[in-house]
Each structure stands twice: as structure tokens, then as C-alpha cells.
Design a protein around this motif. Structure first.
Motif, PDB file in Angstrom:
ATOM      1  N   PHE A  36      11.162 -61.122  32.473  1.00 56.87           N
ATOM      2  CA  PHE A  36      10.853 -62.529  32.195  1.00 56.87           C
ATOM      3  C   PHE A  36      10.181 -63.176  33.410  1.00 56.87           C
ATOM      4  N   ASN A  37       8.888 -62.955  33.515  1.00 56.72           N
ATOM      5  CA  ASN A  37       8.143 -63.511  34.641  1.00 56.72           C
ATOM      6  C   ASN A  37       6.812 -64.123  34.203  1.00 56.72           C
ATOM      7  N   GLY A  38       6.618 -64.213  32.908  1.00 53.74           N
ATOM      8  CA  GLY A  38       5.401 -64.831  32.402  1.00 53.74           C
ATOM      9  C   GLY A  38       4.237 -63.872  32.279  1.00 53.74           C
ATOM     10  N   LYS A  39       4.383 -62.655  32.814  1.00 57.74           N
ATOM     11  CA  LYS A  39       3.284 -61.682  32.696  1.00 57.74           C
ATOM     12  C   LYS A  39       3.195 -61.209  31.249  1.00 57.74           C
ATOM     13  N   PRO A  40       1.981 -60.893  30.788  1.00 56.96           N
ATOM     14  CA  PRO A  40       1.873 -60.433  29.400  1.00 56.96           C
ATOM     15  C   PRO A  40       2.614 -59.110  29.178  1.00 56.96           C
ATOM     16  N   LEU A  41       3.272 -59.019  28.041  1.00 57.20           N
ATOM     17  CA  LEU A  41       4.000 -57.791  27.711  1.00 57.20           C
ATOM     18  C   LEU A  41       3.272 -57.077  26.571  1.00 57.20           C
ATOM     19  N   THR A  42       2.075 -56.616  26.896  1.00 53.15           N
ATOM     20  CA  THR A  42       1.269 -55.921  25.887  1.00 53.15           C
ATOM     21  C   THR A  42       1.617 -54.429  25.906  1.00 53.15           C
ATOM     22  N   PRO A  43       1.260 -53.704  24.844  1.00 55.15           N
ATOM     23  CA  PRO A  43       1.683 -52.306  24.747  1.00 55.15           C
ATOM     24  C   PRO A  43       1.224 -51.424  25.908  1.00 55.15           C
ATOM     25  N   ASP A  44       0.141 -51.803  26.589  1.00 59.19           N
ATOM     26  CA  ASP A  44      -0.350 -50.965  27.684  1.00 59.19           C
ATOM     27  C   ASP A  44       0.399 -51.214  29.003  1.00 59.19           C
ATOM     28  N   VAL A  45       1.257 -52.220  29.022  1.00 59.55           N
ATOM     29  CA  VAL A  45       1.951 -52.569  30.279  1.00 59.55           C
ATOM     30  C   VAL A  45       3.116 -51.610  30.514  1.00 59.55           C
ATOM     31  N   VAL A  46       3.190 -51.097  31.745  1.00 61.60           N
ATOM     32  CA  VAL A  46       4.321 -50.236  32.110  1.00 61.60           C
ATOM     33  C   VAL A  46       5.275 -51.053  32.986  1.00 61.60           C
ATOM     34  N   ILE A  47       6.516 -51.161  32.541  1.00 61.87           N
ATOM     35  CA  ILE A  47       7.505 -51.916  33.317  1.00 61.87           C
ATOM     36  C   ILE A  47       8.321 -50.916  34.128  1.00 61.87           C
ATOM     37  N   ASP A  48       8.327 -51.100  35.439  1.00 62.74           N
ATOM     38  CA  ASP A  48       9.056 -50.150  36.280  1.00 62.74           C
ATOM     39  C   ASP A  48       9.904 -50.911  37.300  1.00 62.74           C
ATOM     40  N   GLU A  49      10.375 -50.190  38.315  1.00 55.58           N
ATOM     41  CA  GLU A  49      11.309 -50.820  39.264  1.00 55.58           C
ATOM     42  C   GLU A  49      10.653 -51.876  40.140  1.00 55.58           C
ATOM     43  N   SER A  50       9.334 -52.021  40.039  1.00 52.79           N
ATOM     44  CA  SER A  50       8.692 -53.082  40.815  1.00 52.79           C
ATOM     45  C   SER A  50       8.741 -54.423  40.059  1.00 52.79           C
ATOM     46  N   TRP A  51       9.231 -54.402  38.839  1.00 49.60           N
ATOM     47  CA  TRP A  51       9.271 -55.623  38.034  1.00 49.60           C
ATOM     48  C   TRP A  51      10.563 -56.413  38.267  1.00 49.60           C
ATOM     49  N   TYR A  52      10.406 -57.707  38.488  1.00 50.90           N
ATOM     50  CA  TYR A  52      11.561 -58.610  38.551  1.00 50.90           C
ATOM     51  C   TYR A  52      11.250 -59.841  37.721  1.00 50.90           C
ATOM     52  N   SER A  53      12.276 -60.383  37.075  1.00 45.17           N
ATOM     53  CA  SER A  53      12.064 -61.665  36.406  1.00 45.17           C
ATOM     54  C   SER A  53      11.927 -62.755  37.462  1.00 45.17           C
ATOM     55  N   ASP A  54      11.232 -63.821  37.068  1.00 43.31           N
ATOM     56  CA  ASP A  54      10.970 -64.911  38.002  1.00 43.31           C
ATOM     57  C   ASP A  54      11.962 -66.058  37.716  1.00 43.31           C
ATOM     58  N   PRO A  55      12.844 -66.350  38.683  1.00 43.51           N
ATOM     59  CA  PRO A  55      13.836 -67.407  38.450  1.00 43.51           C
ATOM     60  C   PRO A  55      13.206 -68.744  38.064  1.00 43.51           C
ATOM     61  N   VAL A  56      12.047 -69.070  38.659  1.00 40.85           N
ATOM     62  CA  VAL A  56      11.408 -70.359  38.335  1.00 40.85           C
ATOM     63  C   VAL A  56      10.978 -70.360  36.868  1.00 40.85           C
ATOM     64  N   TYR A  57      10.379 -69.251  36.443  1.00 40.49           N
ATOM     65  CA  TYR A  57       9.945 -69.123  35.049  1.00 40.49           C
ATOM     66  C   TYR A  57      11.165 -69.219  34.107  1.00 40.49           C
ATOM     67  N   CYS A  58      12.242 -68.520  34.460  1.00 40.43           N
ATOM     68  CA  CYS A  58      13.444 -68.541  33.608  1.00 40.43           C
ATOM     69  C   CYS A  58      14.005 -69.953  33.501  1.00 40.43           C
ATOM     70  N   LYS A  59      13.974 -70.682  34.638  1.00 33.26           N
ATOM     71  CA  LYS A  59      14.511 -72.048  34.643  1.00 33.26           C
ATOM     72  C   LYS A  59      13.637 -72.961  33.787  1.00 33.26           C
ATOM     73  N   GLU A  60      12.325 -72.862  34.002  1.00 29.85           N
ATOM     74  CA  GLU A  60      11.398 -73.734  33.249  1.00 29.85           C
ATOM     75  C   GLU A  60      11.507 -73.491  31.748  1.00 29.85           C
ATOM     76  N   THR A  61      11.750 -72.236  31.381  1.00 25.43           N
ATOM     77  CA  THR A  61      11.805 -71.901  29.951  1.00 25.43           C
ATOM     78  C   THR A  61      13.253 -71.889  29.421  1.00 25.43           C
ATOM     79  N   LYS A  62      14.170 -72.338  30.293  1.00 27.31           N
ATOM     80  CA  LYS A  62      15.594 -72.476  29.917  1.00 27.31           C
ATOM     81  C   LYS A  62      16.206 -71.162  29.423  1.00 27.31           C
ATOM     82  N   LEU A  63      15.781 -70.080  30.060  1.00 27.49           N
ATOM     83  CA  LEU A  63      16.363 -68.773  29.711  1.00 27.49           C
ATOM     84  C   LEU A  63      17.581 -68.566  30.611  1.00 27.49           C
ATOM     85  N   TRP A  64      18.681 -69.222  30.272  1.00 25.64           N
ATOM     86  CA  TRP A  64      19.800 -69.314  31.209  1.00 25.64           C
ATOM     87  C   TRP A  64      20.511 -67.981  31.434  1.00 25.64           C
ATOM     88  N   TYR A  65      20.740 -67.214  30.380  1.00 23.91           N
ATOM     89  CA  TYR A  65      21.397 -65.907  30.564  1.00 23.91           C
ATOM     90  C   TYR A  65      20.502 -65.008  31.430  1.00 23.91           C
TER      91      TYR A  65
END
Ligand SMILES: NC(=O)c1ccc[n+]([C@@H]2O[C@H](COP(=O)([O-])OP(=O)(O)OC[C@H]3O[C@@H](n4cnc5c(N)ncnc54)[C@H](OP(=O)(O)O)[C@@H]3O)[C@@H](O)[C@H]2O)c1
Length: 259
Positions: free
Chosen positions: A135-164
């Protein structure tokens, strides 16, 4: 670490869905388990643990609350490993800081502080979540590889009220920082959506929400038996990872020796 029957490990939040399976698996492998629950008088939440094979001989229950500093000390003292799963899993909250973020972050730090006081600890495994990665606002399209370099963005989570999601992101961030500062061997794992046969009596949020939002509508739409809905959904998804399947795994990769 092997499972010779002499190793002592701690599982936090043991009455929960995932943790109950971890306790079962550990007992099956010969570990002695210190399991933390909020109340050992809450028989509904502990009966299934006490009924597990090996529980009479090798399961010890401890009371611990994420919000109480030092609460996990006695359960962790003398352990070689800790599986930290306790964290509030809530979808709708009125006070995110009190209900989710505080317990997740401070609770994780409390557990790690107890670990730092226990020289016997070799490794800590935290059940983080995919929530702390994607959850960092980056597009999650089928070609995207999510690996250990990915972190959610606390600011993005707060703005979008993704509290959990925010609670899991901040808890993991705090855990990684603490572990680095105190030279603790910490592994974080990031499950996506874990459902399957519950060991505990009451359905947890993930299972009950999945049932309500995905299975029941499907069953109603197809006018079929609820259990057909379950089979249909599992089949269509190509097989959700049932927790029961983990028991068949020959090793616990995150916890065993690297070699
Ligand atoms: N299920 C999934 O799909 C999924 C996916 C990714 C990550 N996870 C993570 O996996 C872990 C376990 O989740 P789960 O699905 O098994 O949920 P669960 O059944 O609700 O388990 C959560 C556990 O945390 C405990 N807990 C909550 N607040 C606490 C507090 N203040 N002090 C002490 N214990 C507290 C609960 O105790 P009580 O029973 O007393 O409330 C329960 O034992 C969580 O960290 C969750 O974020 C789950």
C-alpha cells in the motif's frame, strides 16, 4: 534449530487463528511451547489449545497483553525462538490509534524488549502482512514484481484511512529498527490472505469477512449449498493456502537452521 523435543519456543496471541496452527505444528514437531493468551480463564479461547496432541506434556499457557510492558517477559524467558502473531485484526474502528496502531506497534516493541532481555533467544519470527508491503500508491499491474524492497507508505495509508494496513506497516518498521539496534535475529513474514479450517471456536475477522463478502453472495447467486460455495471459491482461486497444508511441510523454513 532442530526439533529434538528440548527446544522451548514462545507463540504470542496463541488463541488466534494462525497462531493456533503454529502451536499445533510446533507440538507435532516435538517443541515445548510457551503460548501467550490474554486470559487463561477464558476457556472458550484456550480449550482447543489444551486439546492438542502433546499439549499435556509440552504446552504452557501464559497471560500477556500487548499493551502491558514486561507482560511477555516470563513467557519468553528461556526460549530459543519466538513466533509473534498477536496483533489486533480489525476492519472497522472508531479510534485507530487506540484500537489498532498502539497495540500493534507498542505490543511488538514490548515483545522485542522481552526478547532482548532473554539471552537464550536465537530467532524471532513476526507475522507481518502483505499489508505492510503493497500500500504505497504504486500501480499494482500484472507486470509488477513485489519483493522485499517493497514497503507500504504510512502517509499513503493514513491519507486513505487504511488503518489496519498502517498498524502493520508501522509495527514492522518499528520491529526492524529495534532488532537492528539490539542485534536480534528477526524474520518478518508477509502472508496475503490466510483462511482455512479454524482450530479455535469462534471465526476470526478474516474468515468471517471472507464468508460474508465472498462465499455467501456466491452461494446465494448460484442458489446452491454453502459448502458448494466454499469448494467453488477455492477451486476458482486456484487453491487458497489452507493453514492445514502448512502442517504437512517438512520444515519451518523461517525458523530452522539456514544450512
Ligand atoms: N488471517 C490473515 O489473512 C492474515 C494475513 C496476513 C497477516 N496476518 C497477521 O497474522 C496475525 C494473526 O492473525 P489471525 O488472522 O490469526 O487473527 P486472529 O485470529 O484475530 O488473531 C489475533 C490474535 O492477536 C491477539 N491480540 C489482539 N490484541 C491483543 C492484545 N492487546 N494483547 C494480546 N493479544 C492480542 C488476539 O487475542 P484475542 O483472541 O484475545 O483477541 C488473537 O489471539 C496478525 O498479526 C495478523 O495481522 C493475518
Amino acid at each position: 534449530m532442530g526439533s529434538t523435543g528440548e527446544e522451548l519456543v514462545c507463540v504470542t496471541g496463541a488463541s488466534g487463528y494462525i497462531a493456533s496452527w503454529i502451536v499445533k505444528l510446533l507440538l507435532q514437531r516435538g517443541y515445548t511451547v510457551n503460548a501467550t493468551v490474554r486470559s487463561i480463564r477464558d476457556t472458550k479461547k484456550i480449550a482447543h489449545l489444551l486439546a492438542l496432541d502433546g499439549a499435556d506434556e509440552r504446552l504452557h499457557l501464559f497471560e500477556a497483553d500487548l499493551l502491558e510492558e514486561g507482560s511477555f517477559d516470563s513467557a519468553i524467558q528461556g526460549c530459543q525462538g519466538v513466533f509473534h502473531t498477536a496483533s489486533p485484526v480489525l476492519v472497522s474502528v472508531s479510534d485507530p490509534q487506540t484500537e489498532l496502531i498502539g497495540p500493534a506497534v507498542n505490543g511488538t516493541l514490548n515483545v522485542l524488549k522481552s526478547c532482548s532481555k532473554a539471552p537464550s533467544i536465537k530467532r524471532i519470527v513476526i507475522t507481518s502482512s502483505i499489508s505492510s508491503m503493497i500500500f504505497n500508491g504504486k500501480p499494482l499491474t500484472p507486470d509488477v514484481v513485489i519483493d522485499e524492497s517493497w514497503y507500504s507508505d504510512p502517509v499513503y495509508c493514513k491519507e486513505t484511512k487504511l488503518w489496519y494496513k498502517l498498524s502493520k506497516t508501522l509495527a514492522e518498521e518499528a520491529a526492524l529498527k529495534f532488532a537492528k539496534e539490539h542485534e536480534l535475529d528477526l524474520v518478518t513474514i508477509h502472508p496475503g490472505f490466510v483462511i482455512g479450517p479454524p482450530l479455535q471456536e469462534a471465526l476470526n475477522i478474516t474468515d468471517s469477512n471472507f464468508t460474508k463478502t465472498a462465499l455467501l453472495p456466491m452461494t446465494k447467486a448460484s442458489d446452491s449449498d454453502f459448502r458448494d460455495g466454499v469448494r467453488l471459491q477455492i477451486g476458482k482461486a486456484g487453491g487458497f493456502g489452507e493453514a492445514a497444508e502448512t502442517v504437512k511441510a517438512p520444515k519451518i523454513p523461517a525458523f530452522e537452521d539456514d544450512d
